[in-house]
Write an enzyme that holds these catalytic residues in place. Structure first.
Site, PDB file in Angstrom:
ATOM      1  N   ASP A 113       0.839  -1.201   0.000  1.00  0.00           N
ATOM      2  CA  ASP A 113       0.000   0.000   0.000  1.00  0.00           C
ATOM      3  C   ASP A 113       0.872   1.249   0.000  1.00  0.00           C
ATOM      4  O   ASP A 113       0.647   2.178  -0.772  1.00  0.00           O
ATOM      5  CB  ASP A 113      -0.927  -0.033   1.216  1.00  0.00           C
ATOM      6  CG  ASP A 113      -1.801   1.201   1.307  1.00  0.00           C
ATOM      7  OD1 ASP A 113      -2.502   1.504   0.328  1.00  0.00           O
ATOM      8  OD2 ASP A 113      -1.787   1.853   2.371  1.00  0.00           O
TER       9      ASP A 113
ATOM     10  N   ASP B 117      -6.409  -6.167  -1.553  1.00  0.00           N
ATOM     11  CA  ASP B 117      -5.382  -6.586  -0.603  1.00  0.00           C
ATOM     12  C   ASP B 117      -4.333  -7.465  -1.271  1.00  0.00           C
ATOM     13  O   ASP B 117      -3.130  -7.327  -1.004  1.00  0.00           O
ATOM     14  CB  ASP B 117      -6.013  -7.362   0.556  1.00  0.00           C
ATOM     15  CG  ASP B 117      -6.938  -6.507   1.410  1.00  0.00           C
ATOM     16  OD1 ASP B 117      -6.926  -5.263   1.266  1.00  0.00           O
ATOM     17  OD2 ASP B 117      -7.691  -7.092   2.217  1.00  0.00           O
TER      18      ASP B 117
ATOM     19  N   GLU C 218      -2.023  -5.301  -3.494  1.00  0.00           N
ATOM     20  CA  GLU C 218      -1.074  -4.547  -2.675  1.00  0.00           C
ATOM     21  C   GLU C 218      -0.008  -5.475  -2.093  1.00  0.00           C
ATOM     22  O   GLU C 218       1.174  -5.096  -2.004  1.00  0.00           O
ATOM     23  CB  GLU C 218      -1.810  -3.817  -1.554  1.00  0.00           C
ATOM     24  CG  GLU C 218      -2.630  -2.651  -2.067  1.00  0.00           C
ATOM     25  CD  GLU C 218      -3.511  -2.019  -1.005  1.00  0.00           C
ATOM     26  OE1 GLU C 218      -3.937  -0.882  -1.247  1.00  0.00           O
ATOM     27  OE2 GLU C 218      -3.786  -2.647   0.044  1.00  0.00           O
TER      28      GLU C 218
END
Length: 170
Positions: A70, A139, A142
């Site tokens: 991220d 998710d 990332e």
């Protein structure tokens, strides 16, 4: 250069001995980068619903790689916007970045890359359609970015994103 050719040759030789050849080849095909530590990429694909036990006995999933990925993604997109739009004010650049790294954009990128086929989810999460949930897809993407960063530094992430139009910036 010689170093690049030699590095690619070594990577191809490694491929002969890697047990996770499909994932290794796939990571290279989507990133243009030859993975050095395939275990990072395998971990990046492990959802918290189905953690794996590491050789040292600890249980792990992709959340730490997601945290790192991220941050790397935010930095990459911020730099690309800064360079592409030299006259835009900070507030506008911030909104543009938010649009590019939002859950919908990232989950779409994951679907285009077809990474969900390697994702490890629990039976319950799979039955509930977890592989198609935008939050899980975001998710995973990332986490992969975090793995690429840990494995090769910022250069492979930077090159990957530009060449594949990952964030549609650059």
């Amino acid at each position: 250069s010689f170093d690049m050719v030699f590095s690619r040759l070594i990577s191809l030789i490694k491929l002969l001995f890697i047990k996770d050849k499909e994932l290794y080849v796939y990571v290279h095909s989507i990133s243009g980068y030859y993975p050095g530590d395939i275990e990072l990429y395998k971990l990046a694909l492990v959802h918290r619903s189905k953690p794996v036990q590491l050789p040292d006995g600890r249980w792990a999933n992709n959340e730490r790689l997601e945290f790192l990925g991220d941050a790397v993604l935010e930095l990459y997109v911020s730099e690309a916007l800064y360079r592409k739009f030299p006259d835009e004010p900070e507030g506008k650049l911030t909104r543009m970045r938010a649009d590019l790294v939002c859950e919908a954009s990232l989950s779409e990128a994951l679907r285009r890359l077809d990474l969900q086929k390697f994702t490890r989810l629990s039976v319950g999460e799979t039955r509930s359609g977890g592989q198609d949930k935008p939050s899980i897809q975001c998710d995973i993407l990332e986490s992969i970015i975090g793995a690429i960063y840990l494995d090769g530094g910022f250069a492979p992430v930077h090159t990957h994103d530009r060449s594949r139009r990952f964030g549609h910036v650059g």
